[in-house]
Design a protein around this motif. Structure first.
Motif, PDB file in Angstrom:
ATOM      1  N   THR A  97       0.829  -1.203   0.000  1.00 37.50           N
ATOM      2  CA  THR A  97       0.000   0.000   0.000  1.00 37.50           C
ATOM      3  C   THR A  97       0.863   1.254   0.000  1.00 37.50           C
ATOM      4  O   THR A  97       0.606   2.204  -0.756  1.00 37.50           O
ATOM      5  N   ASP A  98       1.896   1.286   0.842  1.00 33.19           N
ATOM      6  CA  ASP A  98       2.790   2.450   0.898  1.00 33.19           C
ATOM      7  C   ASP A  98       3.526   2.652  -0.422  1.00 33.19           C
ATOM      8  O   ASP A  98       3.682   3.785  -0.888  1.00 33.19           O
ATOM      9  N   GLU A  99       3.970   1.561  -1.017  1.00 30.95           N
ATOM     10  CA  GLU A  99       4.678   1.666  -2.296  1.00 30.95           C
ATOM     11  C   GLU A  99       3.761   2.165  -3.395  1.00 30.95           C
ATOM     12  O   GLU A  99       4.169   2.962  -4.241  1.00 30.95           O
ATOM     13  N   ARG A 100       2.522   1.700  -3.394  1.00 31.93           N
ATOM     14  CA  ARG A 100       1.571   2.172  -4.409  1.00 31.93           C
ATOM     15  C   ARG A 100       1.354   3.674  -4.283  1.00 31.93           C
ATOM     16  O   ARG A 100       1.251   4.380  -5.289  1.00 31.93           O
ATOM     17  N   GLU A 101       1.305   4.161  -3.069  1.00 26.64           N
ATOM     18  CA  GLU A 101       1.103   5.601  -2.861  1.00 26.64           C
ATOM     19  C   GLU A 101       2.311   6.396  -3.332  1.00 26.64           C
ATOM     20  O   GLU A 101       2.170   7.399  -4.033  1.00 26.64           O
ATOM     21  N   LEU A 102       3.504   5.957  -2.972  1.00 25.83           N
ATOM     22  CA  LEU A 102       4.723   6.676  -3.346  1.00 25.83           C
ATOM     23  C   LEU A 102       5.001   6.599  -4.839  1.00 25.83           C
ATOM     24  O   LEU A 102       5.509   7.559  -5.438  1.00 25.83           O
ATOM     25  N   LEU A 103       4.679   5.472  -5.451  1.00 28.73           N
ATOM     26  CA  LEU A 103       4.990   5.256  -6.862  1.00 28.73           C
ATOM     27  C   LEU A 103       3.803   5.533  -7.789  1.00 28.73           C
ATOM     28  O   LEU A 103       3.901   5.324  -8.995  1.00 28.73           O
ATOM     29  N   GLU A 104       2.692   5.961  -7.210  1.00 32.14           N
ATOM     30  CA  GLU A 104       1.491   6.284  -7.986  1.00 32.14           C
ATOM     31  C   GLU A 104       1.025   5.070  -8.798  1.00 32.14           C
ATOM     32  O   GLU A 104       0.890   5.120 -10.022  1.00 32.14           O
ATOM     33  N   LEU A 105       0.768   3.989  -8.085  1.00 33.99           N
ATOM     34  CA  LEU A 105       0.415   2.721  -8.727  1.00 33.99           C
ATOM     35  C   LEU A 105      -1.000   2.297  -8.352  1.00 33.99           C
ATOM     36  O   LEU A 105      -1.487   2.606  -7.259  1.00 33.99           O
ATOM     37  N   PRO A 106      -1.649   1.546  -9.221  1.00 31.56           N
ATOM     38  CA  PRO A 106      -2.973   1.001  -8.899  1.00 31.56           C
ATOM     39  C   PRO A 106      -2.837  -0.305  -8.120  1.00 31.56           C
ATOM     40  O   PRO A 106      -1.746  -0.871  -7.994  1.00 31.56           O
ATOM     41  N   ARG A 107      -3.948  -0.789  -7.607  1.00 33.36           N
ATOM     42  CA  ARG A 107      -3.938  -2.102  -6.956  1.00 33.36           C
ATOM     43  C   ARG A 107      -3.537  -3.170  -7.968  1.00 33.36           C
ATOM     44  O   ARG A 107      -3.905  -3.106  -9.120  1.00 33.36           O
ATOM     45  N   GLY A 108      -2.788  -4.148  -7.485  1.00 41.69           N
ATOM     46  CA  GLY A 108      -2.370  -5.240  -8.356  1.00 41.69           C
ATOM     47  C   GLY A 108      -1.079  -4.976  -9.109  1.00 41.69           C
ATOM     48  O   GLY A 108      -0.604  -5.847  -9.840  1.00 41.69           O
ATOM     49  N   ALA A 109      -0.480  -3.783  -8.929  1.00 42.64           N
ATOM     50  CA  ALA A 109       0.761  -3.467  -9.641  1.00 42.64           C
ATOM     51  C   ALA A 109       1.921  -4.284  -9.073  1.00 42.64           C
ATOM     52  O   ALA A 109       1.971  -4.604  -7.880  1.00 42.64           O
ATOM     53  N   VAL A 110       2.863  -4.590  -9.944  1.00 44.35           N
ATOM     54  CA  VAL A 110       4.035  -5.387  -9.566  1.00 44.35           C
ATOM     55  C   VAL A 110       5.275  -4.500  -9.498  1.00 44.35           C
ATOM     56  O   VAL A 110       5.446  -3.595 -10.320  1.00 44.35           O
ATOM     57  N   VAL A 111       6.116  -4.750  -8.494  1.00 47.13           N
ATOM     58  CA  VAL A 111       7.410  -4.080  -8.418  1.00 47.13           C
ATOM     59  C   VAL A 111       8.517  -5.118  -8.509  1.00 47.13           C
ATOM     60  O   VAL A 111       8.359  -6.262  -8.069  1.00 47.13           O
ATOM     61  N   MET A 112       9.631  -4.722  -9.101  1.00 44.10           N
ATOM     62  CA  MET A 112      10.821  -5.566  -9.153  1.00 44.10           C
ATOM     63  C   MET A 112      11.749  -5.155  -8.019  1.00 44.10           C
ATOM     64  O   MET A 112      12.069  -3.980  -7.872  1.00 44.10           O
ATOM     65  N   LEU A 113      12.166  -6.125  -7.234  1.00 47.04           N
ATOM     66  CA  LEU A 113      13.045  -5.856  -6.106  1.00 47.04           C
ATOM     67  C   LEU A 113      14.487  -6.066  -6.542  1.00 47.04           C
ATOM     68  O   LEU A 113      14.860  -7.149  -7.003  1.00 47.04           O
TER      69      LEU A 113
END
Length: 278
Positions: A231-247
């Protein structure tokens, strides 16, 4: 009886037309059931309608419902789907364009963008250089800094005791003002106690290291995995629910081979393309 026959005939004809219409247009009926315009935006929710539309379309792009290179419905079709005027819809499309998710082509329509930022991972990985090479302006801001202990594995990567103090920095990095990643970096506190203040001034880890006498450094280790954004990453990165991030977990060392930083970066999967060049 003569008056009843026409009625039966007329009733039969109407039934026939109605049945024919349903059998010939099942897809349109199904689409209306699955995605009625009234359920797409919530008036009075405190979130602008254009932003709700942008987030909804962005979700469709991230989950693959709108595939790379696909043409979006026309403005009129989208305006009808969301029950909004074209001005509101255009603000939503402008937001998607700002994020690099869609491209408008004159007389052809709006398409899901095919381009991602190529991000090179090598022994000399540099965020700003990668973004500049892609023809975009790099930037970022420091979100927080503190002195603490590093996660156990990161302390091992740094070659320090688990209880040793580190400087922890968390920052968001952008390309053309669009968030690309959130990164957490740990540095041995006995050597880098001033680096957070220097970074705030110069805006670059490479320049911050140079100010502390480290003119060059190299990548010794990289590990790449992926997961759903929090949730925090979606807010900071301006992402919708279900978005994927690469670590991307990384260890950098100075010219003598001494570890100087361990980092944990979360890159937006749909905005960058990783290129390994070891």
């Amino acid at each position: 009886m003569t008056t009843n026959k026409p009625r039966r005939s007329s009733s039969t004809a109407r039934t026939s037309v109605s049945t024919k219409g349903r059998s010939n247009r099942p897809e349109k009926v199904d689409q209306a059931v699955q995605a009625p315009a009234q359920t797409k935006v919530s008036r009075g929710s405190g979130v602008a309608l254009w932003r709700q539309i942008a987030e909804d379309l962005e979700t469709e792009i991230f989950v693959g419902k709108l595939a790379t290179g696909a043409r979006l419905p026309t403005e009129n079709e989208l305006a009808a789907r969301y029950a909004v005027n074209r001005h509101t819809l255009r603000r939503a499309l402008a937001e998607l364009s700002r994020k690099g998710l869609v491209e408008a082509t004159p007389r052809r329509g709006t398409f899901v963008s095919k381009s991602r930022i190529p991000y090179r991972i090598s022994r000399n990985t540099r965020f700003s250089e990668n973004i500049l090479e892609a023809g975009r302006d790099p930037g970022g801001r420091l979100l927080s800094t503190r002195t603490c202990t590093a996660p156990e594995e990161m302390a091992e990567w740094l070659g320090i005791a688990h209880a040793a103090a580190v400087v922890e920095m968390e920052h968001v990095r952008v390309a053309n003002d669009v968030p690309i990643c959130v990164a957490t970096t740990w540095l041995p506190a006995d050597r880098f106690s001033r680096i957070a203040k220097i970074y705030e001034h110069v805006g670059s880890m490479t320049k911050a290291f140079a100010r502390l006498g480290i003119k060059s450094f190299t990548r010794k280790r990289t590990r790449i995995t992926s997961r759903l954004a929090t949730t925090d990453e979606r807010e900071l990165l301006e992402l919708p629910r279900g978005a994927v991030v690469m670590l991307i977990e990384a260890l950098d060392v100075d010219p003598s081979g001494e570890p100087i930083s361990a980092s944990h970066s979360r890159f937006v999967a749909e905005r960058v393309s990783l290129l390994l060049e070891y």
